[in-house]
Design a protein around this motif. Structure first.
Motif, PDB file in Angstrom:
ATOM      1  N   PRO A  54      76.659  91.092  22.636  1.00  0.00           N
ATOM      2  CA  PRO A  54      75.445  90.617  23.297  1.00  0.00           C
ATOM      3  C   PRO A  54      74.930  91.632  24.312  1.00  0.00           C
ATOM      4  O   PRO A  54      75.684  92.470  24.827  1.00  0.00           O
ATOM      5  N   LYS A  55      73.624  91.548  24.579  1.00  0.00           N
ATOM      6  CA  LYS A  55      73.034  92.342  25.643  1.00  0.00           C
ATOM      7  C   LYS A  55      73.078  91.543  26.937  1.00  0.00           C
ATOM      8  O   LYS A  55      73.173  90.323  26.925  1.00  0.00           O
ATOM      9  N   GLN A  56      72.994  92.247  28.050  1.00  0.00           N
ATOM     10  CA  GLN A  56      73.092  91.569  29.346  1.00  0.00           C
ATOM     11  C   GLN A  56      71.938  90.586  29.513  1.00  0.00           C
ATOM     12  O   GLN A  56      70.777  90.937  29.343  1.00  0.00           O
ATOM     13  N   PRO A  57      72.257  89.315  29.841  1.00  0.00           N
ATOM     14  CA  PRO A  57      71.189  88.324  30.032  1.00  0.00           C
ATOM     15  C   PRO A  57      70.433  88.587  31.324  1.00  0.00           C
ATOM     16  O   PRO A  57      70.896  89.291  32.216  1.00  0.00           O
ATOM     17  N   VAL A  58      69.248  87.989  31.393  1.00  0.00           N
ATOM     18  CA  VAL A  58      68.436  88.141  32.595  1.00  0.00           C
ATOM     19  C   VAL A  58      68.849  87.089  33.620  1.00  0.00           C
ATOM     20  O   VAL A  58      69.495  86.100  33.288  1.00  0.00           O
ATOM     21  N   PHE A  59      68.505  87.308  34.893  1.00  0.00           N
ATOM     22  CA  PHE A  59      68.820  86.380  35.982  1.00  0.00           C
ATOM     23  C   PHE A  59      70.324  86.124  36.099  1.00  0.00           C
ATOM     24  O   PHE A  59      70.762  84.988  36.119  1.00  0.00           O
ATOM     25  N   VAL A  60      71.117  87.176  36.170  1.00  0.00           N
ATOM     26  CA  VAL A  60      72.559  86.990  36.280  1.00  0.00           C
ATOM     27  C   VAL A  60      73.058  87.274  37.675  1.00  0.00           C
ATOM     28  O   VAL A  60      74.234  87.230  37.933  1.00  0.00           O
TER      29      VAL A  60
END
Length: 756
Positions: free
Chosen positions: A721-727
């Motif tokens: 997976p790619k890094q999610p937003v708002f982490v």
């Protein structure tokens, strides 16, 4: 005159004898000095002696090195295969500079066999127990007993192998207890597989015993002699079984710093280092066992005999078999394998080993994790400090059948046979075995209890009745919007204009979808009786609602339906714990070839909204997938996304999952009551699937059917997976809000749940 001459000769002989006696009391043998059978030389600190001895029950004589304080403990024998038959022998330096043993007729029975003749040689016994022949003037070493050991290794004595020439310095056992001649077993270092290991082999070269790989610090937790190493120091930990009735109770004995080192010439050395006031010896005996003894000041204490049990015998369970001394029978086939010969296996003859049940397909294969293992022989190491790299490398190579990881060795790979594998039970490393995808089907159903609710909730839920009611109420809304029913003192308004779907009935053709009148729904709920009330949401009361789930909404239904408000409070459980999706008050229908939409009215619950929906009003089936991913992570963590914030890491639930998973520490994210090493691979897989679903861009998220295939292991290999937003900072903030758990002023729902 004659009398004077005789006295002079006698005096000269006395002087020569005195000089000879002085030399004997020293630690050296120089040119012209003869050591007879009854004489010895002693090392400077009087630790070791060189002299003649006879083994028990024989009159044969041998030149040997033995301890000064324990003269029966012989550590080296010169003429082990050419004994003297009487006590007339002697040792001296020959004219060509060799150290030689002579019999009573001055015949040479043993020699150091130098290839060059030294100018001024001298022999010296050192306090290490090493007998050296060197040039007296330059000190250059010409020969040493440490390079020609017999059956015992003392501290400071290296065992070695040259990886370029294959030459080894090995211990060789006696023939028997009374004959020090060359026996059937050898012991020493072997680096041909790429990682240094200690072996005992028979005269034909077959392994009898194997330590396991050296991991820079110890013969490690993956080896025979180090099932649990001491911390912070480079040692070989010796384990002793102190009671057969307490099989896992071991005491450890520290035997000094044991280094495996190598030089530029390709030599690897295994050397027990010297320790003050402590004498430790290791030996290979005539039965093929290794013994370790420590001098306690009065006698030798036996601290190790190996093999300690049947499982320590090399290849006890044959190829692809694993040995566990705590089980009965002790041998079993590795996962995915079965006995080659069932009849022999049942009789306790395991030498044929096991064979693979299902043929590998390479691309669709998976890996089964076996914990606390002594790794098999013939490991091929590759320096790598990241465990995930091992899996990636092995997966790409179709000939790789297993891999393991040690923080000091790196990756270890196997490509042929897995042999001499042992299950230690509580210590060791994890061994990952490549298996056909079909091997995972039945076991996955047993192990994935964590995600049963999630998978079943979106595969087996049926929402046909609820969808039908929703569509019919929307269609009949204008006609019955003012209808209300009073029952048991409660009033429920059935104003269908509160439902967001009210304007879409004219845009799509619901075709043959079943239609239900308001009267039918009222009758089905006993006039919307309180006993049928599940809870109250932002768009009105929620009643018992049966359907097939999100997969039906997205794919199986003729009308594609986007729920837009998937969250734990909208997933209900019936009396049999079957999950049901509820609260379709914010759902949208797509007709024809539509696959996405836009709205100026963002409705839903922050923390479960996809970024493109919460920020821009764009929604699609991938918006539901995002909510599904959050739901997976909530189930694994055991906490709600909207209520979770990691003060230490300043991360939201999604951000915390990403950080721990990307650092290879996914098990730490799992709720502690269900976290276990046995389930680590499955739990980390769930986290990865959840992270795939919450990726920032919709195109990167899997479809719901792909996500379900991943959960059920119909798809074995998962993309990264790619890094999610708002982490970084908790939940996504809503307009005009200041609290970390905030909600937008847009039309969000807050469901109040009552017990059923």
């Amino acid at each position: 005159m004659t009398l004077f001459l005789h006295k002079s000769i006698l005096l000269l002989l006395l002087i020569i004898q005195s000089v000879a006696c002085l030399s004997i009391e020293n630690d050296t043998i120089s040119t012209g000095v003869v050591i007879k059978d009854s004489q010895t030389i002693t090392s400077p600190k009087q630790i070791y002696k060189l002299g003649f001895f006879s083994p028990p029950n024989t009159t044969n004589r041998y030149l040997a090195i033995f301890f000064a304080f324990s003269q029966e403990t012989v550590i080296w024998v010169a003429n082990r295969d050419t004994p003297l038959t009487d006590s007339s022998g002697s040792v001296t330096l020959s004219r060509d500079g060799n150290l030689v043993i002579l019999d009573g007729t001055n015949r040479t029975v043993w020699s150091t066999n130098l290839t060059t003749s030294p100018t001024n040689p001298v022999v010296q016994i050192l306090d290490t127990g090493n007998l050296v022949l060197r040039e007296e003037a330059s000190g250059d070493m010409l020969w040493e007993s440490f390079s020609h050991p017999t059956d015992i290794q003392v501290q400071g004595m290296p065992l070695s192998q040259n990886v370029k020439t294959g030459k080894q310095v090995l211990l060789t056992a006696w023939k028997n207890a009374t004959d020090p001649g060359t026996g059937r077993f050898t012991g020493g270092l072997d680096v041909t597989s790429g990682t240094p290991q200690l072996y005992i082999r028979d005269i034909e070269g077959r392994p009898r015993l194997r330590s396991g790989p050296w991991n820079v610090k110890t013969y490690p937790r993956i080896g025979l002699f180090g099932k649990e190493p001491y911390p912070r120091i480079r040692i070989l930990r010796i384990l002793i079984r102190v009671s057969v009735s307490v099989p896992h109770r071991f005491y450890a004995h520290l035997d000094g710093f044991n280094h495996v080192t190598n030089d530029s010439a390709g030599n690897f050395f295994f050397t027990p280092q010297l320790m003050n006031d402590r004498h430790i010896i290791s030996s290979v005996n005539f039965s093929g066992s290794m013994e370790r003894k420590v001098w306690n000041g009065n006698k030798w204490d036996l601290v190790l005999v190996a093999p300690e049990n049947e499982c320590d015998v090399y290849g006890k369970c044959g190829p692809f078999g694993s040995c566990n001394i705590m089980q009965s029978p002790i041998c079993s086939c590795l996962r995915g394998f079965e006995p080659v010969n069932e009849d022999e296996w049942r009789r306790g003859n395991w030498t044929d080993g096991c064979r693979r049940k299902n043929r590998l397909q390479c691309g669709g294969d998976g890996f089964a994790m076996l914990q606390n293992m002594k790794v098999p022989d013939f490991a091929k190491p590759l320096l790598s400090m990241v465990q995930d790299e091992c899996r990636t490398i092995c997966r790409r190579n179709c000939s790789c059948i297993a891999y393991a990881y040690d923080g000091n060795i790196g990756c270890m790979f196997w490509s042929d046979t897995l042999i001499d594998t042992q299950d230690f039970g509580s210590v060791g490393v994890s061994l990952y075995i490549r298996l056909s995808a079909s091997e995972f089907d039945s076991s996955t159903r047993r192990k994935l209890y964590i995600i049963i609710g999630v998978a079943a909730g979106f595969v087996c839920i049926s929402v046909m009745m609820f969808i039908a009611w929703w569509l019919i109420v929307k269609r009949k809304g204008d006609k019955e919007k003012d209808t209300s029913i009073v029952e048991a003192g409660h009033m429920f308004t059935t104003d269908s204009t509160a439902i967001v779907l009210r304007n879409e009935s004219n845009e799509v053709n619901i075709g043959e979808l079943p239609k239900f009148t308001f009267k039918m729904l009222a009758n089905a709920t006993n006039q919307f009786h309180v006993t049928n009330l599940l809870g109250r949401g932002g768009f009105g009361p929620v009643y018992k609602g049966i359907g097939r789930g999100i997969l039906y909404l997205h794919r199986d239904s003729r009308l594609r339906i986007i729920h837009r408000d998937l969250k734990p409070s909208n997933v209900l459980l019936d009396q049999d714990w079957n999950p049901k999706i509820s609260d379709f008050g914010m759902a949208r229908i797509f007709g024809g070839n539509e696959d996405h939409g836009n709205t100026a009215r963002v409705v839903g619950t922050y923390g479960y909204m996809a970024p493109e929906y919460g920020m821009g009003g764009r929604f699609s089936e991938k918006s539901d997938v995002y909510s599904f991913g959050v739901l997976i992570l909530e189930i694994v963590k055991g906490e709600k996304n909207t209520h979770y914030f990691n003060d230490e890491l300043s991360l939201s639930l999604v951000g915390c999952a990403w950080k721990m998973w990307s650092e290879g520490n996914g098990l730490s994210f799992v709720e502690e009551n269900i976290a276990s090493r046995e389930m680590e691979e499955e739990m980390v897989r769930c986290i990865q699937i959840g992270l795939l679903c919450v990726q920032e861009y919709p195109k990167d998220r899997p479809s719901i059917e792909i996500a379900l295939s991943m959960l059920s292991r119909d798809i074995v290999e998962l993309p990264l997976p790619k890094q999610p937003v708002f982490v970084e900072n908790g939940s996504i903030p809503g307009p005009g809000s200041t609290d970390q758990n905030v909600f937008s002023s847009n039309e969000l729902t807050l469901t109040v749940l009552d017990g059923r």
